[in-house]
Motif scaffolding. Sequence first.
Motif, PDB file in Angstrom:
ATOM      1  N   ASP A  19     -42.293 -31.078 -30.904  1.00 47.19           N
ATOM      2  CA  ASP A  19     -41.473 -32.143 -30.326  1.00 47.19           C
ATOM      3  C   ASP A  19     -42.212 -32.825 -29.162  1.00 47.19           C
ATOM      4  OD1 ASP A  19     -38.499 -33.219 -30.363  1.00 47.19           O
ATOM      5  OD2 ASP A  19     -39.122 -33.018 -28.259  1.00 47.19           O
ATOM      6  N   GLU A  21     -41.343 -35.317 -27.242  1.00 45.08           N
ATOM      7  CA  GLU A  21     -40.513 -35.590 -26.057  1.00 45.08           C
ATOM      8  C   GLU A  21     -40.415 -34.355 -25.165  1.00 45.08           C
ATOM      9  OE1 GLU A  21     -36.004 -37.062 -24.917  1.00 45.08           O
ATOM     10  OE2 GLU A  21     -36.746 -37.409 -26.941  1.00 45.08           O
ATOM     11  N   LEU A  22     -40.220 -33.196 -25.767  1.00 49.36           N
ATOM     12  CA  LEU A  22     -40.154 -31.954 -24.989  1.00 49.36           C
ATOM     13  C   LEU A  22     -41.495 -31.683 -24.307  1.00 49.36           C
ATOM     14  CD1 LEU A  22     -38.681 -29.380 -24.077  1.00 49.36           C
ATOM     15  CD2 LEU A  22     -39.478 -28.309 -26.196  1.00 49.36           C
ATOM     16  N   LEU A  25     -41.842 -33.882 -21.291  1.00 48.18           N
ATOM     17  CA  LEU A  25     -40.991 -33.433 -20.178  1.00 48.18           C
ATOM     18  C   LEU A  25     -41.591 -32.228 -19.455  1.00 48.18           C
ATOM     19  CD1 LEU A  25     -37.457 -33.718 -21.820  1.00 48.18           C
ATOM     20  CD2 LEU A  25     -38.272 -35.021 -19.825  1.00 48.18           C
ATOM     21  N   ASP A  86     -31.697 -29.861 -22.285  1.00 47.20           N
ATOM     22  CA  ASP A  86     -31.034 -30.744 -23.235  1.00 47.20           C
ATOM     23  C   ASP A  86     -31.917 -31.008 -24.451  1.00 47.20           C
ATOM     24  OD1 ASP A  86     -28.756 -32.522 -23.903  1.00 47.20           O
ATOM     25  OD2 ASP A  86     -30.285 -34.096 -23.713  1.00 47.20           O
ATOM     26  N   ARG A  87     -33.205 -31.121 -24.234  1.00 46.64           N
ATOM     27  CA  ARG A  87     -34.129 -31.346 -25.355  1.00 46.64           C
ATOM     28  C   ARG A  87     -34.220 -30.108 -26.242  1.00 46.64           C
ATOM     29  NH1 ARG A  87     -34.413 -34.835 -28.455  1.00 46.64           N
ATOM     30  NH2 ARG A  87     -36.082 -34.460 -29.917  1.00 46.64           N
ATOM     31  N   ALA A  90     -31.197 -30.149 -28.397  1.00 51.07           N
ATOM     32  CA  ALA A  90     -31.306 -31.089 -29.510  1.00 51.07           C
ATOM     33  C   ALA A  90     -32.207 -30.548 -30.624  1.00 51.07           C
ATOM     34  CB  ALA A  90     -31.841 -32.434 -28.998  1.00 51.07           C
ATOM     35  N   ILE A  91     -33.256 -29.851 -30.253  1.00 48.81           N
ATOM     36  CA  ILE A  91     -34.208 -29.324 -31.229  1.00 48.81           C
ATOM     37  C   ILE A  91     -33.638 -28.122 -31.978  1.00 48.81           C
ATOM     38  CG2 ILE A  91     -36.446 -28.157 -31.475  1.00 48.81           C
ATOM     39  CD1 ILE A  91     -37.287 -29.765 -28.917  1.00 48.81           C
TER      40      ILE A  91
END
Length: 136
Positions: A19, A21-22, A25, A86-87, A90-91
């Motif tokens: 991921d 995005e993770l 971050l 939060d990520r 979602a994953i």
Amino acid sequence: MTSPVLSLRRAIIDAASGDAELRALMGGSLRLYDEPPRGAEPVYALFGDVKAEDWSTDLDRGHAQSIDLVVWSEKGGARTALMVADRFFAILDDAPLTVEGHRLVNLRVTELTSARDKDSGLARVTLRLRAVTEVV
């Protein structure tokens, strides 16, 4: 037989490492560890407490697991820790992970808590997962 705990951890790492995005971050790479590396600066996550219980039926051998992911962020950085948690949510929530030696029946995020560590002042967000697996 492959350990259901270790197999689930590997599957979580595999899913999270893919991921972008993770990784962004967390500073550009997945920083998910068993123990905090010496001198590691937040943001990073740790595998926390785990409990695996027998969930076998007459026909199939299985396990129910409760596993914590603990996200640590810098002082005053609860927002960053919450974004990382939060990520992960979602994953992982209801994800169809491949768990070596097991069939994942379900994986749910059951709880999210946030606190500030008294000693270090770091923000800490704990994500609790519940997984049910069957031995294949």
